[in-house]
Write a protein that holds these residues in place. Structure first.
Motif, PDB file in Angstrom:
ATOM      1  N   TYR A  93       0.861  -1.203   0.025  1.00 38.84           N
ATOM      2  CA  TYR A  93      -0.112  -0.043  -0.207  1.00 38.84           C
ATOM      3  C   TYR A  93       0.973   1.387   0.056  1.00 38.84           C
ATOM      4  CZ  TYR A  93      -3.232   3.577   1.673  1.00 38.84           C
ATOM      5  OH  TYR A  93      -3.959   4.836   1.901  1.00 38.84           O
ATOM      6  N   THR A  94       1.826   1.064   0.822  1.00 44.14           N
ATOM      7  CA  THR A  94       2.977   2.380   0.890  1.00 44.14           C
ATOM      8  C   THR A  94       3.305   2.860  -0.448  1.00 44.14           C
ATOM      9  OG1 THR A  94       3.019   2.093   3.284  1.00 44.14           O
ATOM     10  CG2 THR A  94       4.709   3.366   2.397  1.00 44.14           C
ATOM     11  N   ILE A  95       3.959   1.758  -0.932  1.00 45.31           N
ATOM     12  CA  ILE A  95       4.710   1.674  -2.193  1.00 45.31           C
ATOM     13  C   ILE A  95       3.597   2.388  -3.367  1.00 45.31           C
ATOM     14  CG2 ILE A  95       5.822   0.439  -4.270  1.00 45.31           C
ATOM     15  CD1 ILE A  95       6.711  -1.373  -2.110  1.00 45.31           C
ATOM     16  N   GLU A  96       2.636   1.886  -3.436  1.00 45.74           N
ATOM     17  CA  GLU A  96       1.712   2.174  -4.415  1.00 45.74           C
ATOM     18  C   GLU A  96       1.048   3.567  -4.102  1.00 45.74           C
ATOM     19  OE1 GLU A  96      -0.106   1.763  -7.979  1.00 45.74           O
ATOM     20  OE2 GLU A  96       1.293   0.034  -7.061  1.00 45.74           O
ATOM     21  N   PHE A  97       0.497   4.100  -2.897  1.00 42.91           N
ATOM     22  CA  PHE A  97      -0.214   5.359  -2.934  1.00 42.91           C
ATOM     23  C   PHE A  97       0.659   6.351  -2.145  1.00 42.91           C
ATOM     24  CE2 PHE A  97      -3.507   1.732  -2.861  1.00 42.91           C
ATOM     25  CZ  PHE A  97      -3.730   2.016  -4.154  1.00 42.91           C
ATOM     26  N   CYS A  98       1.680   6.014  -1.268  1.00 44.61           N
ATOM     27  CA  CYS A  98       2.276   7.173  -0.433  1.00 44.61           C
ATOM     28  C   CYS A  98       3.273   8.049  -1.383  1.00 44.61           C
ATOM     29  CB  CYS A  98       2.649   6.719   0.833  1.00 44.61           C
ATOM     30  SG  CYS A  98       1.451   5.823   1.931  1.00 44.61           S
ATOM     31  N   SER A  99       3.512   9.073  -0.520  1.00 41.58           N
ATOM     32  CA  SER A  99       4.440  10.008  -1.077  1.00 41.58           C
ATOM     33  C   SER A  99       5.755   9.538  -1.059  1.00 41.58           C
ATOM     34  CB  SER A  99       4.436  11.437  -0.262  1.00 41.58           C
ATOM     35  OG  SER A  99       4.973  11.149   0.779  1.00 41.58           O
ATOM     36  N   PRO A 100       6.518   9.907  -1.890  1.00 38.14           N
ATOM     37  CA  PRO A 100       8.011   9.599  -1.568  1.00 38.14           C
ATOM     38  C   PRO A 100       8.755   9.641  -0.309  1.00 38.14           C
ATOM     39  CG  PRO A 100       7.936  10.503  -3.859  1.00 38.14           C
ATOM     40  CD  PRO A 100       6.566  10.812  -3.085  1.00 38.14           C
ATOM     41  N   ASP A 101       8.522  10.754   0.284  1.00 36.55           N
ATOM     42  CA  ASP A 101       9.133  10.838   1.646  1.00 36.55           C
ATOM     43  C   ASP A 101       8.535   9.775   2.374  1.00 36.55           C
ATOM     44  OD1 ASP A 101      10.556  13.128   0.725  1.00 36.55           O
ATOM     45  OD2 ASP A 101       9.356  14.794   1.414  1.00 36.55           O
ATOM     46  N   ASP A 102       7.137   9.614   2.590  1.00 36.56           N
ATOM     47  CA  ASP A 102       6.628   8.806   3.427  1.00 36.56           C
ATOM     48  C   ASP A 102       7.083   7.387   3.202  1.00 36.56           C
ATOM     49  OD1 ASP A 102       5.181  10.640   4.566  1.00 36.56           O
ATOM     50  OD2 ASP A 102       3.253  10.392   3.474  1.00 36.56           O
ATOM     51  N   LEU A 103       7.326   7.074   1.758  1.00 34.82           N
ATOM     52  CA  LEU A 103       7.695   5.825   1.369  1.00 34.82           C
ATOM     53  C   LEU A 103       9.232   5.698   1.991  1.00 34.82           C
ATOM     54  CD1 LEU A 103       7.626   3.061  -0.296  1.00 34.82           C
ATOM     55  CD2 LEU A 103       8.051   4.298  -2.227  1.00 34.82           C
ATOM     56  N   LYS A 104      10.019   6.597   1.799  1.00 37.46           N
ATOM     57  CA  LYS A 104      11.515   6.477   2.273  1.00 37.46           C
ATOM     58  C   LYS A 104      11.388   6.302   3.655  1.00 37.46           C
ATOM     59  CE  LYS A 104      15.972   8.679   2.344  1.00 37.46           C
ATOM     60  NZ  LYS A 104      16.641   7.199   2.306  1.00 37.46           N
ATOM     61  N   THR A 105      10.716   6.829   4.584  1.00 37.34           N
ATOM     62  CA  THR A 105      10.586   6.735   5.996  1.00 37.34           C
ATOM     63  C   THR A 105      10.107   5.520   6.161  1.00 37.34           C
ATOM     64  OG1 THR A 105      10.018   9.097   6.347  1.00 37.34           O
ATOM     65  CG2 THR A 105       9.448   7.519   8.096  1.00 37.34           C
ATOM     66  N   PHE A 106       9.169   4.730   5.700  1.00 42.02           N
ATOM     67  CA  PHE A 106       8.754   3.343   6.003  1.00 42.02           C
ATOM     68  C   PHE A 106       9.905   2.544   5.717  1.00 42.02           C
ATOM     69  CE2 PHE A 106       6.829  -0.406   4.798  1.00 42.02           C
ATOM     70  CZ  PHE A 106       5.867  -0.581   5.988  1.00 42.02           C
TER      71      PHE A 106
END
Length: 305
Positions: free
Chosen positions: A199-212
């Motif tokens: 879900y994070t890879i598909e829908f979240c922002s690059p910054d949120d994805l990197k944090t995750f």
């Protein structure tokens, strides 16, 4: 005794059944009951069978004279054996026959298992909407009978389906169901994490994805999770890191894992500008995909590509 121990001590149930002398199994009804119970015990002990030697008396008797629950159980284990044989078309028909009994059966747990098993076949056929709906229906049944872990697993399966469909709104709705369920039942984290990653890879922002990704990169990951981490780092532009992560695994050839591996590797190499290597990886992916789709064509069940 064996039936009473089936859920809590399936190994003991199997031992009891195997110690019953053949001479004591007299008559078609007794043979059918023994056959069904032993098939259940084998399945619950993770002993995959590919022949109908054990189950056949139950098929012969219960599908004609059995109660709705006995028919459902017989269809389910018949389908499981077909799955073990690799005969997905026959397995689908068995699960469909079992599902047709849903208005009259009382065994909600096995009905839910049947829906999930049928859903795995829909997924193999790229019927993602059907995969999602089966798992949502199963999750509601699991909820009604207090099977929290199974409920979480089915809801996260459906969440994965909505991610595949790139449909964020229903994915958000399922996520809002899954998170409180896992808070109440922490053992469900093992199912929620890979779905949350996708879900994070598909829908979240690059910054949120990197944090995750940075937060969880040191976890012990499955092959699929490792490939998703590589895909995630590639999406935020960290191609070298993505390729290093991907190098940690080597999926078996001609599997869904190997298809995904080749696809992820191709995209990373392409982003790096390594076009010759990317082309080679793309050719591998195309060959595997063609073989996989050719195998599906020989299944008689209608498919959606």
């Amino acid at each position: 005794m064996a039936e009473n121990l089936m859920k809590t001590k399936p190994d003991s149930a199997l031992t009891i059944l195997e110690n019953i002398p053949v001479t004591n199994i007299k008559g078609k009804e007794i043979a059918a009951r023994y056959a069904l119970l032993k098939s259940m015990a084998l399945d619950k002990n993770y002993i995959d069978t590919t022949t109908f030697d054990v189950l056949q008396p139950a098929i012969d008797y219960y599908l004609k004279k059995g109660s709705p629950d006995e028919k459902l159980r017989t269809y389910y284990y018949q389908g499981r054996i077909y799955q073990n044989q690799g005969d997905d078309d026959s397995a689908m028909q068995s699960f469909l026959n079992g599902r047709d009994l849903k208005q009259v059966v009382t065994d909600s747990l096995l009905l839910a298992h049947t829906l999930v098993a049928q859903g795995t076949l829909y997924l193999k056929q790229y019927k993602i909407n059907e995969f999602v709906q089966n798992n949502i229906e199963a999750a509601r049944l699991y909820d009604a009978i207090g099977k929290g872990i199974f409920e979480i697993k089915s809801y996260t399966n459906a969440l994965d389906g909505y991610v595949m469909l790139n449909n964020q709104s229903p994915a958000d709705s399922l996520l809002s169901i899954c998170i409180p369920l896992v808070q109440k039942n922490p053992d469900g984290k093992v199912y929620l994490f890979p779905s949350l990653l996708s879900y994070t890879i598909e829908f979240c922002s690059p910054d949120d994805l990197k944090t995750f990704l940075d937060k969880y990169q040191d976890l012990e990951l499955s092959k699929d999770e490792t490939m998703n981490f590589a895909r995630g780092y590639s999406k935020i532009g960290e191609q070298d890191k993505a390729l290093n992560i991907l190098a940690e695994i080597s999926p078996a050839a001609f599997t869904m894992d190997s298809l995904k591996y080749a696809s992820v590797k191709f995209n990373i190499l392409d982003e790096q500008g390594k076009y010759k290597e990317a082309l080679h990886s793309y050719k591998e992916f195309s060959a595997m995909l063609e073989r996989y789709q050719s195998e599906l064509i020989f299944q008689r069940t209608p498919m959606i590509f």
